[in-house]
Enzyme design. Structure first.
Site, short mmCIF file in Angstrom:
data_model
loop_
_atom_site.label_atom_id
_atom_site.label_comp_id
_atom_site.label_asym_id
_atom_site.label_seq_id
_atom_site.Cartn_x
_atom_site.Cartn_y
_atom_site.Cartn_z
CB SER A 1 48.47 32.91 79.58
OG SER A 1 47.99 32.18 78.75
CE1 TYR B 1 52.34 29.32 79.70
CE2 TYR B 1 49.81 29.29 79.00
CZ TYR B 1 51.09 29.75 79.25
OH TYR B 1 51.56 30.62 78.78
#
Length: 230
Positions: free
Chosen positions: A123, A136
């Site tokens: 990501s 995250y």
């Protein structure tokens, strides 16, 4: 889209959570595509003791696997994770430790057969930790760094590593959240992966414009960066 395109490629393994929802299953699932047959079986990222045996079973039952797509993870609750160790570790152990735990035996199997490709969903959140989702983001940063190193270790073995860095994806995981600029869709990510595989890319940005954006943000001074609405 990616699963549909993979049918007919040969033996393909997909490690991802959305299969569970797609087939109405009560567990995270792994799909194996062998020719035109899709086989779904249970997989738990947090049950690390089971991962090596799981990988061995996949190979023993279906033979050589040409492409492995590792695409599971949780966004988690940032507000809770900042103060609750259990939630922070759940995010880290799913997205990073759980992925490493299954990637190592996958890489060993691919090394042994002398060919294959591993595609890992990282990501852009891992490029630089943001105040709004640093738990995250840190889990994806760890995964991304591990996969870069593993990819270097696999050079010359016939196995290649492909890292995919999507931005905000309109999916079940982000449902209800305000989309970030340059947001994308699962189909767009799938198409970018297919295009990247065809062009022998090592890193795939989705959308491609995020590569330039993140290159700039990476060098913004921290006092300025923390004030950005990210």
């Amino acid at each position: 889209m990616l699963i549909e395109a993979a049918v007919g490629w040969g033996a393909f393994a997909y490690v991802g959570a959305d299969l569970a929802q797609r087939f109405g299953l009560g567990f995270t699932a792994i799909g194996l595509i062998v020719g035109e047959l899709v086989v779904v079986t249970a997989f738990d990222a947090l049950d690390r003791e089971s991962h090596a045996a799981f990988v061995e079973r996949c190979w023993s039952e279906y033979g050589d696997i040409d492409l492995v797509l590792v695409a599971f993870g949780v966004l988690g609750d940032q507000d809770v994770a900042e103060h609750d160790t259990a939630e922070a570790l759940r995010i880290i152990d799913t997205n990073f430790t759980g992925a490493v735990s299954v990637l190592v035996p996958i890489a060993e199997r691919l090394r042994s057969q002398g060919h294959g490709t591993i595609v890992v969903l990282s990501s852009v959140a891992g490029e630089r930790a943001r105040r709004s989702n640093f738990v995250y983001g840190s889990s994806k940063a760890g995964l991304d760094a591990f996969c870069q190193g593993l990819g270097d270790a696999l050079v010359g073995t016939g196995v290649r590593m492909v890292i995919v860095r999507p931005g905000f994806v309109h999916s079940r995981m982000t449902e209800g959240l305000d989309p970030a600029p340059l947001s994308t869709t699962p189909d767009a990510v799938a198409q970018a992966i297919l295009d990247g595989l065809a062009r022998d890319r090592e890193i795939i940005w989705v959308p491609a414009a995020l590569r330039g954006v993140m290159s700039g943000l990476r060098h913004v001074p921290r006092p300025v960066f923390r004030r950005l609405p990210l």
